[in-house]
Design a protein around this motif. Structure first.
Motif, PDB file in Angstrom:
ATOM      1  N   GLY A  25      40.886  39.638  40.980  1.00  0.00           N
ATOM      2  CA  GLY A  25      40.438  38.797  41.619  1.00  0.00           C
ATOM      3  C   GLY A  25      40.376  39.162  43.083  1.00  0.00           C
ATOM      4  N   ASP A  26      40.147  38.081  43.895  1.00  0.00           N
ATOM      5  CA  ASP A  26      40.293  38.546  45.355  1.00  0.00           C
ATOM      6  C   ASP A  26      41.636  38.480  46.165  1.00  0.00           C
ATOM      7  OD1 ASP A  26      40.779  35.855  45.702  1.00  0.00           O
ATOM      8  OD2 ASP A  26      38.930  35.304  46.311  1.00  0.00           O
ATOM      9  N   GLY A  27      42.657  38.359  45.257  1.00  0.00           N
ATOM     10  CA  GLY A  27      44.097  38.354  45.749  1.00  0.00           C
ATOM     11  C   GLY A  27      44.355  37.219  46.401  1.00  0.00           C
ATOM     12  N   ARG A  28      43.782  36.274  46.384  1.00  0.00           N
ATOM     13  CA  ARG A  28      44.556  34.728  46.777  1.00  0.00           C
ATOM     14  C   ARG A  28      45.073  34.077  45.665  1.00  0.00           C
ATOM     15  NH1 ARG A  28      43.483  29.559  46.352  1.00  0.00           N
ATOM     16  NH2 ARG A  28      41.469  29.160  46.094  1.00  0.00           N
ATOM     17  N   PRO A  29      46.350  33.619  45.846  1.00  0.00           N
ATOM     18  CA  PRO A  29      46.990  32.994  44.673  1.00  0.00           C
ATOM     19  C   PRO A  29      46.519  31.478  44.327  1.00  0.00           C
ATOM     20  CG  PRO A  29      48.396  32.700  46.717  1.00  0.00           C
ATOM     21  CD  PRO A  29      47.127  33.693  46.948  1.00  0.00           C
ATOM     22  N   PRO A  30      46.607  31.170  43.152  1.00  0.00           N
ATOM     23  CA  PRO A  30      46.409  29.614  42.820  1.00  0.00           C
ATOM     24  C   PRO A  30      46.694  28.538  43.851  1.00  0.00           C
ATOM     25  CG  PRO A  30      47.404  30.618  40.980  1.00  0.00           C
ATOM     26  CD  PRO A  30      47.531  31.716  42.112  1.00  0.00           C
ATOM     27  N   ALA A  58      35.392  30.938  41.705  1.00  0.00           N
ATOM     28  CA  ALA A  58      35.141  30.282  43.109  1.00  0.00           C
ATOM     29  C   ALA A  58      33.412  30.198  43.129  1.00  0.00           C
ATOM     30  CB  ALA A  58      35.319  31.468  44.062  1.00  0.00           C
ATOM     31  N   ASP A  59      32.875  29.655  43.970  1.00  0.00           N
ATOM     32  CA  ASP A  59      31.750  29.629  44.114  1.00  0.00           C
ATOM     33  C   ASP A  59      30.724  30.722  43.514  1.00  0.00           C
ATOM     34  OD1 ASP A  59      31.677  27.175  45.111  1.00  0.00           O
ATOM     35  OD2 ASP A  59      31.492  27.863  47.241  1.00  0.00           O
ATOM     36  N   GLY A  60      29.697  30.617  42.784  1.00  0.00           N
ATOM     37  CA  GLY A  60      28.818  31.650  42.168  1.00  0.00           C
ATOM     38  C   GLY A  60      29.667  32.119  41.069  1.00  0.00           C
ATOM     39  N   GLY A  61      30.643  31.502  40.561  1.00  0.00           N
ATOM     40  CA  GLY A  61      31.421  32.272  39.043  1.00  0.00           C
ATOM     41  C   GLY A  61      32.243  33.516  39.512  1.00  0.00           C
ATOM     42  N   ARG A  62      32.423  33.900  40.755  1.00  0.00           N
ATOM     43  CA  ARG A  62      33.173  35.043  40.845  1.00  0.00           C
ATOM     44  C   ARG A  62      34.690  34.940  40.642  1.00  0.00           C
ATOM     45  NH1 ARG A  62      34.878  33.778  45.525  1.00  0.00           N
ATOM     46  NH2 ARG A  62      34.062  33.848  47.516  1.00  0.00           N
ATOM     47  N   ALA A  63      35.366  35.792  39.902  1.00  0.00           N
ATOM     48  CA  ALA A  63      36.697  35.594  39.720  1.00  0.00           C
ATOM     49  C   ALA A  63      37.713  35.416  41.108  1.00  0.00           C
ATOM     50  CB  ALA A  63      37.473  36.846  38.919  1.00  0.00           C
ATOM     51  N   ARG A  64      38.483  34.554  41.035  1.00  0.00           N
ATOM     52  CA  ARG A  64      39.401  34.287  42.227  1.00  0.00           C
ATOM     53  C   ARG A  64      40.772  34.796  42.000  1.00  0.00           C
ATOM     54  NH1 ARG A  64      38.277  30.416  46.472  1.00  0.00           N
ATOM     55  NH2 ARG A  64      37.525  31.942  47.134  1.00  0.00           N
ATOM     56  N   TRP A  65      41.411  34.507  40.772  1.00  0.00           N
ATOM     57  CA  TRP A  65      42.919  34.731  40.420  1.00  0.00           C
ATOM     58  C   TRP A  65      42.917  34.611  39.008  1.00  0.00           C
ATOM     59  CZ3 TRP A  65      44.287  30.111  38.208  1.00  0.00           C
ATOM     60  CH2 TRP A  65      43.947  29.261  38.610  1.00  0.00           C
ATOM     61  N   LEU A  66      44.167  35.114  38.441  1.00  0.00           N
ATOM     62  CA  LEU A  66      44.438  34.973  36.951  1.00  0.00           C
ATOM     63  C   LEU A  66      46.024  34.747  37.054  1.00  0.00           C
ATOM     64  CD1 LEU A  66      43.134  35.463  34.121  1.00  0.00           C
ATOM     65  CD2 LEU A  66      44.229  37.686  34.296  1.00  0.00           C
ATOM     66  N   ALA A  67      46.409  33.734  36.247  1.00  0.00           N
ATOM     67  CA  ALA A  67      47.845  33.349  36.178  1.00  0.00           C
ATOM     68  C   ALA A  67      48.245  32.683  34.973  1.00  0.00           C
ATOM     69  CB  ALA A  67      48.026  32.164  37.415  1.00  0.00           C
ATOM     70  N   ASP A  68      49.424  32.778  34.560  1.00  0.00           N
ATOM     71  CA  ASP A  68      49.987  32.322  33.375  1.00  0.00           C
ATOM     72  C   ASP A  68      50.572  30.558  33.996  1.00  0.00           C
ATOM     73  OD1 ASP A  68      50.018  34.093  31.711  1.00  0.00           O
ATOM     74  OD2 ASP A  68      51.771  35.041  32.927  1.00  0.00           O
ATOM     75  N   THR A  80      30.662  19.328  34.991  1.00  0.00           N
ATOM     76  CA  THR A  80      29.243  18.671  35.460  1.00  0.00           C
ATOM     77  C   THR A  80      28.788  19.627  36.431  1.00  0.00           C
ATOM     78  OG1 THR A  80      30.143  17.711  37.213  1.00  0.00           O
ATOM     79  CG2 THR A  80      30.085  16.268  35.150  1.00  0.00           C
ATOM     80  N   ALA A  81      27.550  19.588  36.655  1.00  0.00           N
ATOM     81  CA  ALA A  81      26.823  20.655  37.393  1.00  0.00           C
ATOM     82  C   ALA A  81      27.164  20.226  39.062  1.00  0.00           C
ATOM     83  CB  ALA A  81      25.395  20.543  37.238  1.00  0.00           C
ATOM     84  N   ALA A  82      27.558  18.855  39.197  1.00  0.00           N
ATOM     85  CA  ALA A  82      27.979  18.486  40.808  1.00  0.00           C
ATOM     86  C   ALA A  82      29.049  18.899  41.111  1.00  0.00           C
ATOM     87  CB  ALA A  82      27.868  16.773  40.447  1.00  0.00           C
ATOM     88  N   GLN A  83      30.084  19.398  40.155  1.00  0.00           N
ATOM     89  CA  GLN A  83      31.540  19.625  40.461  1.00  0.00           C
ATOM     90  C   GLN A  83      31.256  21.105  41.131  1.00  0.00           C
ATOM     91  OE1 GLN A  83      33.834  19.237  37.324  1.00  0.00           O
ATOM     92  NE2 GLN A  83      34.425  17.071  37.983  1.00  0.00           N
ATOM     93  N   ARG A  84      32.100  21.491  42.167  1.00  0.00           N
ATOM     94  CA  ARG A  84      32.150  22.855  42.744  1.00  0.00           C
ATOM     95  C   ARG A  84      33.593  23.451  42.950  1.00  0.00           C
ATOM     96  NH1 ARG A  84      27.987  25.325  42.349  1.00  0.00           N
ATOM     97  NH2 ARG A  84      27.159  25.928  44.586  1.00  0.00           N
ATOM     98  N   PRO A  85      33.728  24.557  42.563  1.00  0.00           N
ATOM     99  CA  PRO A  85      35.349  25.137  42.758  1.00  0.00           C
ATOM    100  C   PRO A  85      35.710  24.938  44.093  1.00  0.00           C
ATOM    101  CG  PRO A  85      34.058  26.691  41.241  1.00  0.00           C
ATOM    102  CD  PRO A  85      33.117  25.631  42.059  1.00  0.00           C
ATOM    103  N   SER A  86      36.798  24.909  44.410  1.00  0.00           N
ATOM    104  CA  SER A  86      37.419  25.038  45.822  1.00  0.00           C
ATOM    105  C   SER A  86      37.319  26.440  46.293  1.00  0.00           C
ATOM    106  CB  SER A  86      38.932  24.622  45.904  1.00  0.00           C
ATOM    107  OG  SER A  86      39.568  25.537  45.117  1.00  0.00           O
ATOM    108  N   ALA A  87      36.994  26.535  47.319  1.00  0.00           N
ATOM    109  CA  ALA A  87      36.778  27.956  48.138  1.00  0.00           C
ATOM    110  C   ALA A  87      38.109  28.468  48.778  1.00  0.00           C
ATOM    111  CB  ALA A  87      35.647  27.905  49.322  1.00  0.00           C
TER     112      ALA A  87
END
Length: 87
Positions: A25-30, A58-68, A80-87
């Motif tokens: 992902g983009d290197g940011r931890p959860p 993240a917005d647009g469905g791009r990967a942000r992080w991977l964690a156990d 729901t379509a109204a919910q948005r991931p945190s940026a």
């Protein structure tokens, strides 16, 4: 509620850095409040809490992080379509 693969989940507790794949992902931890998708459910071992591999999105469905992530660190999210991931 049982959490299965492909479930939408929210991080509700800090995730230790040793359980985060820093090369993904983009290197940011959860962070608490982040939305992710369960991509794998580990077999449940006796006397152990269920564990999941969760991909943060993240917005647009791009990967942000991977964690156990442990079950106690997650909460199911209604999709729901109204919910948005945190940026």
């Amino acid at each position: 509620m049982r959490i299965a693969e492909h479930a939408l989940v929210r991080i509700v507790a800090p995730i230790p850095v040793e359980r985060v794949d820093g090369s993904f992902g983009d290197g940011r931890p959860p962070a608490m409040g982040d939305i992710g998708v369960v991509v794998h459910v580990y077999p449940i071992l006796p006397a152990h809490e269920p564990m999941f591999i969760v991909e943060g999105v993240a917005d647009g469905g791009r990967a942000r992080w991977l964690a156990d992530v442990k079950a106690s660190e997650l909460a199911p999210v209604e999709s729901t379509a109204a919910q948005r991931p945190s940026a």
